[in-house]
Motif scaffolding. Structure first.
Motif, PDB file in Angstrom:
ATOM      1  N   THR A 169       0.574  -1.127  -0.406  1.00  0.00           N
ATOM      2  CA  THR A 169      -0.153   0.175   0.171  1.00  0.00           C
ATOM      3  C   THR A 169       0.910   1.400   0.151  1.00  0.00           C
ATOM      4  O   THR A 169       0.562   2.099  -0.224  1.00  0.00           O
ATOM      5  N   MET A 178      -5.869   2.608  -3.731  1.00  0.00           N
ATOM      6  CA  MET A 178      -5.618   1.794  -2.435  1.00  0.00           C
ATOM      7  C   MET A 178      -7.372   0.156  -2.379  1.00  0.00           C
ATOM      8  O   MET A 178      -6.425  -0.656  -1.852  1.00  0.00           O
ATOM      9  N   VAL A 182      -6.078  -3.170  -1.164  1.00  0.00           N
ATOM     10  CA  VAL A 182      -6.563  -3.998  -0.189  1.00  0.00           C
ATOM     11  C   VAL A 182      -7.595  -4.819  -0.101  1.00  0.00           C
ATOM     12  O   VAL A 182      -7.536  -5.484   0.432  1.00  0.00           O
ATOM     13  N   SER A 212      -3.872   1.742   4.578  1.00  0.00           N
ATOM     14  CA  SER A 212      -5.172   1.471   4.528  1.00  0.00           C
ATOM     15  C   SER A 212      -5.676   1.271   5.486  1.00  0.00           C
ATOM     16  O   SER A 212      -6.907   2.021   5.474  1.00  0.00           O
TER      17      SER A 212
END
Length: 364
Positions: A169, A178, A182, A212
């Motif tokens: 990330t 992101m 994620v 994250s």
């Protein structure tokens, strides 16, 4: 501090405490346990600020750090670096005093530690969900089941769950990118709980990374969160979108040694031994070792941008100055550098000078 002659790392306690409070509330919203990583600040004093927010469990990155915080009243610690049987004595010493969790990813080390340890210790299996630094591939169920069978029959090694670090990330910008990193990583982790919940109903999933945890919100199924960098944030995190420049709680104050208006550069006493050589690649392709801002005593102003640290040697930093602000800079002045990686800068400096006039020491 108005006339510093060597670099000093300045900490704004108000910003730092605010960062802690915000992350505490974010984790509460996910109904998860918060086990913050203390490798960033490495300070018993800052650790107390976490205790004031109700934090009782922490993460560290070394046995030395675990011992330091155990000596300062922390009784539930995870060492989030893969250990081997060579660490048996250190594990046993700590496990005799506190609730200790370790990270494993190898069958032989499980077998050897089971034979050598006298005190029970919690075990997370490190899984790789896409970062590819270390850990067993989360898709490799056959390998994971081999380790789980050993742990199931173990008396000293108590299986807790799976631990991952989504370090990839750190290479994204904004919420959309992101999400693309994620969600697949989380899906890999959640599959493990789905397939193994009948045999290990108490299994926990432990997730850790600041980007994250600062931006993403849909952490359904994750039991524990271990971000660390958020306590200070840094220039990289602001570029990722984890924070704004005003959320960065540390700034390296450096003295100006020389000014070169003919090439719009300033030389400061602040180099790789203070900032590390981590760098940030900007959108235009240039490299920065830190965002340079104006300082007034112990205070800095992120609205007064001076330029970027374009290169580092051991003790020196060369700043590329923006616009015509170089006319207002002279040798002996003080500038501030928002570090690219606050964890490494703090580790190198080992001490904080606070904006309120106090001084905070770190782990020796």
């Amino acid at each position: 501090m108005d006339d510093i002659i060597e670099p000093k790392l300045i900490l704004n306690p108000e910003i730092c405490r605010r960062n802690i409070q915000i992350m505490v509330q974010r984790v509460k919203a996910w109904s998860g346990d918060f086990r913050p990583h203390f490798k960033t600040h490495q300070s018993a004093t800052i650790g107390e600020w976490f205790k004031q927010e109700g934090i009782e469990r922490i993460t560290v990155s070394s046995f030395k750090m675990a011992q330091y915080f155990a000596n300062h009243g922390w009784n539930d610690i995870t060492i989030a670096i893969t250990v081997t049987a060579k660490h048996a004595q250190l594990i046993d010493q700590l496990a005799s005093k506190i609730n200790l969790n370790i990270v494993l990813e190898d069958e032989n080390n499980i077998t050897e530690l089971e034979q050598q340890l006298h005190n029970p210790v919690g075990v997370f299996i490190k899984v790789d969900t896409g970062y590819h630094r270390t850990g067993i591939d989360a898709d490799n169920l056959s390998k994971l089941k081999q380790l789980l069978q050993l742990l199931k029959n173990s008396k000293k090694l108590i299986f807790i769950g799976f631990l991952t670090h989504a370090g990839h990330t750190y290479h994204v910008h904004g919420e959309d990118q992101m999400q693309k990193i994620v969600k697949p990583a989380l899906d890999k982790l959640l599959v493990l709980k789905t397939f193994l919940k009948d045999e290990f109903p108490l299994m926990q999933l432990s997730w850790g990374d600041t980007p994250s945890c600062s931006v993403y919100n849909d952490f359904y199924g994750v039991d524990e969160f271990r971000p660390g960098n958020f306590v200070f944030y840094d220039y990289t995190q602001s570029e990722i979108g984890s924070c704004n420049l005003e959320d960065i709680a540390v700034c390296l104050a450096v003295p100006v040694l020389a000014v070169h208006p003919e090439r719009n550069e300033v030389v400061v006493h602040g180099g790789a031994v203070h900032l590390s050589k981590d760098y940030l690649r900007k959108e235009d392709g240039s490299i920065s070792y830190g965002k340079v801002i104006a300082m007034n005593g112990l205070q800095w102003n992120v609205d007064e941008i001076v330029g970027e640290v374009k290169s580092l040697s051991q003790e020196h930093g060369i700043i590329s100055v923006e616009g015509d602000s170089i006319r207002n800079i002279k040798p002996g002045d003080q500038l501030g550098i928002l570090p690219v990686h606050s964890c490494l800068t703090a580790n190198l400096m080992k001490q904080f000078w606070c904006t309120d006039g106090n001084k905070i020491d770190m782990m020796p």
